[in-house]
Scaffold this active site. Sequence first.
Site, PDB file in Angstrom:
ATOM      1  N   LYS A  62      44.887  36.144  20.237  1.00 26.53           N
ATOM      2  CA  LYS A  62      43.855  36.148  21.501  1.00 26.53           C
ATOM      3  C   LYS A  62      43.810  37.617  21.876  1.00 26.53           C
ATOM      4  O   LYS A  62      44.787  38.420  21.879  1.00 26.53           O
ATOM      5  CB  LYS A  62      44.687  35.149  22.638  1.00 26.53           C
ATOM      6  CG  LYS A  62      43.734  35.424  23.729  1.00 26.53           C
ATOM      7  CD  LYS A  62      44.565  34.510  24.965  1.00 26.53           C
ATOM      8  CE  LYS A  62      45.354  35.155  25.717  1.00 26.53           C
ATOM      9  NZ  LYS A  62      44.925  36.385  26.596  1.00 26.53           N
ATOM     10  N   ASP A  75      39.241  36.405  24.934  1.00 25.01           N
ATOM     11  CA  ASP A  75      39.871  35.823  26.247  1.00 25.01           C
ATOM     12  C   ASP A  75      39.197  36.923  27.384  1.00 25.01           C
ATOM     13  O   ASP A  75      39.980  37.680  28.066  1.00 25.01           O
ATOM     14  CB  ASP A  75      41.027  35.629  26.454  1.00 25.01           C
ATOM     15  CG  ASP A  75      41.731  35.199  27.857  1.00 25.01           C
ATOM     16  OD1 ASP A  75      40.992  34.759  28.485  1.00 25.01           O
ATOM     17  OD2 ASP A  75      42.827  35.564  28.047  1.00 25.01           O
ATOM     18  N   LYS A 109      37.297  35.723  29.990  1.00 25.33           N
ATOM     19  CA  LYS A 109      37.157  35.105  31.284  1.00 25.33           C
ATOM     20  C   LYS A 109      35.970  35.311  32.243  1.00 25.33           C
ATOM     21  O   LYS A 109      36.088  35.957  33.279  1.00 25.33           O
ATOM     22  CB  LYS A 109      38.498  35.208  32.368  1.00 25.33           C
ATOM     23  CG  LYS A 109      39.790  34.644  31.607  1.00 25.33           C
ATOM     24  CD  LYS A 109      40.871  34.715  32.515  1.00 25.33           C
ATOM     25  CE  LYS A 109      42.032  34.287  31.768  1.00 25.33           C
ATOM     26  NZ  LYS A 109      42.603  35.402  30.900  1.00 25.33           N
ATOM     27  N   ASP A 152      30.282  35.333  36.617  1.00 29.13           N
ATOM     28  CA  ASP A 152      29.241  35.970  37.317  1.00 29.13           C
ATOM     29  C   ASP A 152      27.929  35.067  37.284  1.00 29.13           C
ATOM     30  O   ASP A 152      27.937  33.710  37.220  1.00 29.13           O
ATOM     31  CB  ASP A 152      28.841  37.117  36.239  1.00 29.13           C
ATOM     32  CG  ASP A 152      28.029  38.605  37.047  1.00 29.13           C
ATOM     33  OD1 ASP A 152      27.447  38.249  37.828  1.00 29.13           O
ATOM     34  OD2 ASP A 152      28.489  39.576  36.624  1.00 29.13           O
ATOM     35  N   PRO A 187      24.846  32.947  36.457  1.00 31.23           N
ATOM     36  CA  PRO A 187      24.360  32.188  35.313  1.00 31.23           C
ATOM     37  C   PRO A 187      23.506  33.202  34.406  1.00 31.23           C
ATOM     38  O   PRO A 187      24.050  33.236  33.298  1.00 31.23           O
ATOM     39  CB  PRO A 187      23.737  31.041  35.878  1.00 31.23           C
ATOM     40  CG  PRO A 187      24.302  30.797  37.238  1.00 31.23           C
ATOM     41  CD  PRO A 187      24.498  32.047  37.872  1.00 31.23           C
ATOM     42  N   THR A 216      23.244  36.404  34.102  1.00 35.18           N
ATOM     43  CA  THR A 216      24.203  37.391  33.082  1.00 35.18           C
ATOM     44  C   THR A 216      25.208  37.011  32.458  1.00 35.18           C
ATOM     45  O   THR A 216      25.492  37.308  31.271  1.00 35.18           O
ATOM     46  CB  THR A 216      24.836  38.216  34.567  1.00 35.18           C
ATOM     47  OG1 THR A 216      24.053  38.783  35.405  1.00 35.18           O
ATOM     48  CG2 THR A 216      25.777  39.265  33.971  1.00 35.18           C
ATOM     49  N   THR A 271      47.540  30.003  35.263  1.00 34.98           N
ATOM     50  CA  THR A 271      48.872  29.658  35.295  1.00 34.98           C
ATOM     51  C   THR A 271      49.665  30.766  36.088  1.00 34.98           C
ATOM     52  O   THR A 271      51.037  30.344  36.207  1.00 34.98           O
ATOM     53  CB  THR A 271      49.398  29.476  33.787  1.00 34.98           C
ATOM     54  OG1 THR A 271      49.005  30.497  32.914  1.00 34.98           O
ATOM     55  CG2 THR A 271      48.828  28.116  33.158  1.00 34.98           C
ATOM     56  N   GLN A 302      54.270  34.532  35.293  1.00 35.69           N
ATOM     57  CA  GLN A 302      54.062  33.191  35.099  1.00 35.69           C
ATOM     58  C   GLN A 302      54.692  32.150  35.961  1.00 35.69           C
ATOM     59  O   GLN A 302      55.968  32.261  35.903  1.00 35.69           O
ATOM     60  CB  GLN A 302      53.940  32.660  33.430  1.00 35.69           C
ATOM     61  CG  GLN A 302      53.298  33.479  32.901  1.00 35.69           C
ATOM     62  CD  GLN A 302      51.693  33.099  32.502  1.00 35.69           C
ATOM     63  OE1 GLN A 302      51.362  32.505  33.301  1.00 35.69           O
ATOM     64  NE2 GLN A 302      51.029  33.542  31.552  1.00 35.69           N
ATOM     65  N   ARG A 350      54.289  37.360  25.797  1.00 34.30           N
ATOM     66  CA  ARG A 350      55.424  38.367  25.612  1.00 34.30           C
ATOM     67  C   ARG A 350      56.861  37.589  25.200  1.00 34.30           C
ATOM     68  O   ARG A 350      57.517  38.435  24.633  1.00 34.30           O
ATOM     69  CB  ARG A 350      55.681  38.695  27.222  1.00 34.30           C
ATOM     70  CG  ARG A 350      54.846  39.431  27.713  1.00 34.30           C
ATOM     71  CD  ARG A 350      54.747  39.560  29.149  1.00 34.30           C
ATOM     72  NE  ARG A 350      54.148  38.453  29.701  1.00 34.30           N
ATOM     73  CZ  ARG A 350      53.801  38.309  31.085  1.00 34.30           C
ATOM     74  NH1 ARG A 350      54.018  39.203  31.771  1.00 34.30           N
ATOM     75  NH2 ARG A 350      53.221  37.216  31.588  1.00 34.30           N
TER      76      ARG A 350
HETATM   77  O1  C5P Z   1      53.006  37.007  27.909  1.00 34.36           O
HETATM   78  P1  C5P Z   1      52.478  35.623  28.085  1.00 34.36           P
HETATM   79  O2  C5P Z   1      52.767  34.667  27.297  1.00 34.36           O
HETATM   80  O3  C5P Z   1      52.418  35.236  29.635  1.00 34.36           O
HETATM   81  O4  C5P Z   1      50.659  35.843  28.113  1.00 34.36           O
HETATM   82  C1  C5P Z   1      50.113  34.878  28.497  1.00 34.36           C
HETATM   83  C2  C5P Z   1      48.507  35.386  28.108  1.00 34.36           C
HETATM   84  O5  C5P Z   1      47.700  34.237  28.256  1.00 34.36           O
HETATM   85  C3  C5P Z   1      47.982  36.860  28.856  1.00 34.36           C
HETATM   86  O6  C5P Z   1      47.323  37.173  27.856  1.00 34.36           O
HETATM   87  C4  C5P Z   1      47.183  35.815  29.922  1.00 34.36           C
HETATM   88  O7  C5P Z   1      46.095  36.780  30.226  1.00 34.36           O
HETATM   89  C5  C5P Z   1      46.622  34.662  29.350  1.00 34.36           C
HETATM   90  N1  C5P Z   1      46.411  33.758  30.176  1.00 34.36           N
HETATM   91  C6  C5P Z   1      47.057  33.151  31.135  1.00 34.36           C
HETATM   92  N2  C5P Z   1      46.807  32.271  32.038  1.00 34.36           N
HETATM   93  C7  C5P Z   1      45.485  31.660  32.161  1.00 34.36           C
HETATM   94  C8  C5P Z   1      44.609  32.204  31.031  1.00 34.36           C
HETATM   95  C9  C5P Z   1      45.117  33.063  30.266  1.00 34.36           C
HETATM   96  O8  C5P Z   1      48.270  33.514  31.228  1.00 34.36           O
HETATM   97  N3  C5P Z   1      45.213  30.620  33.053  1.00 34.36           N
END
Ligand code: C5P
Length: 237
Positions: free
Chosen positions: A32, A59, A61, A64, A66, A68, A120, A191, A212
């Site tokens: 990703k 990713d 995300k 903006d 529609p 654009t 999340t 998270q 991570r």
């Molecule tokens: O390090 P970790 O496992 O927490 O990484 C989570 C990855 O998922 C990050 O790149 C973050 O931008 C992405 N992400 C997220 N929650 C979302 C969408 C994407 O944590 N709802």
Amino acid sequence: MSNSIYLALDFPDWQTTGAFIDNHELHGIPVKVGMELFYKEGVSVIEKLKENGHPIFLDLKLHDIPTTVNRAMQNLAKLEVDIVNVHALGGSEMIKQAKEGLLAHGGHHETKLIAVTILTSMDEQIMSEELTLPHNLRENVSHFATLAERSGADGVVCSVHEASAIKSACKSPFLTVTPGIRLHETNHNDQKRIATPAFARRNNADMIVIGRSVTRANDSLKAYEQAVKEWENGLKH
Ligand code: C5P
């Protein structure tokens, strides 16, 4: 290796990213690419990863107006990655335009469009007190998922804890992609709604994103292999 575990390459530049992949022999795994790396390196990072055979979830995300988003998606479609995303909070017209922008590219490659429901990193308290969104978190997530489905998205990003409710609310094969994944005994960082790979598999996640827990592990290859093993074990119980 499993095709369903996307490693979040949350690194500042290509030099660090390429060295990480080489040093830990993680060539060709699904990855990703997020804002940090893409905003530094641009399209070249996607080209390099594709040359090395990595399936890519880009990713960015988008959120903006529609028109654009439609035009931005027309450009992203040319990269021929596997998955791109938008925020469901952008609304139905924005999601529809995102899909149309992707389809306008034509060709044989299908890039899936998924919508972020509620990040999340958010919990019930932030959602209701800071954002003043009515209803509880699960209801809002299911609502955004059905909105995304009706608007032409192929799936959603959600927490593992909401994946089953989304599967019930939406028609198969609507995809659930779940970040917030932690191997046993690793730090939760920022998270809030987390789960292990096995729990994700058992609870209707189609794909997981892990960052991570792998990138900051002492042995990242071993940690990635552990995630694959836990994901596979999730089917056995
Ligand atoms: O390090 P970790 O496992 O927490 O990484 C989570 C990855 O998922 C990050 O790149 C973050 O931008 C992405 N992400 C997220 N929650 C979302 C969408 C994407 O944590 N709802």
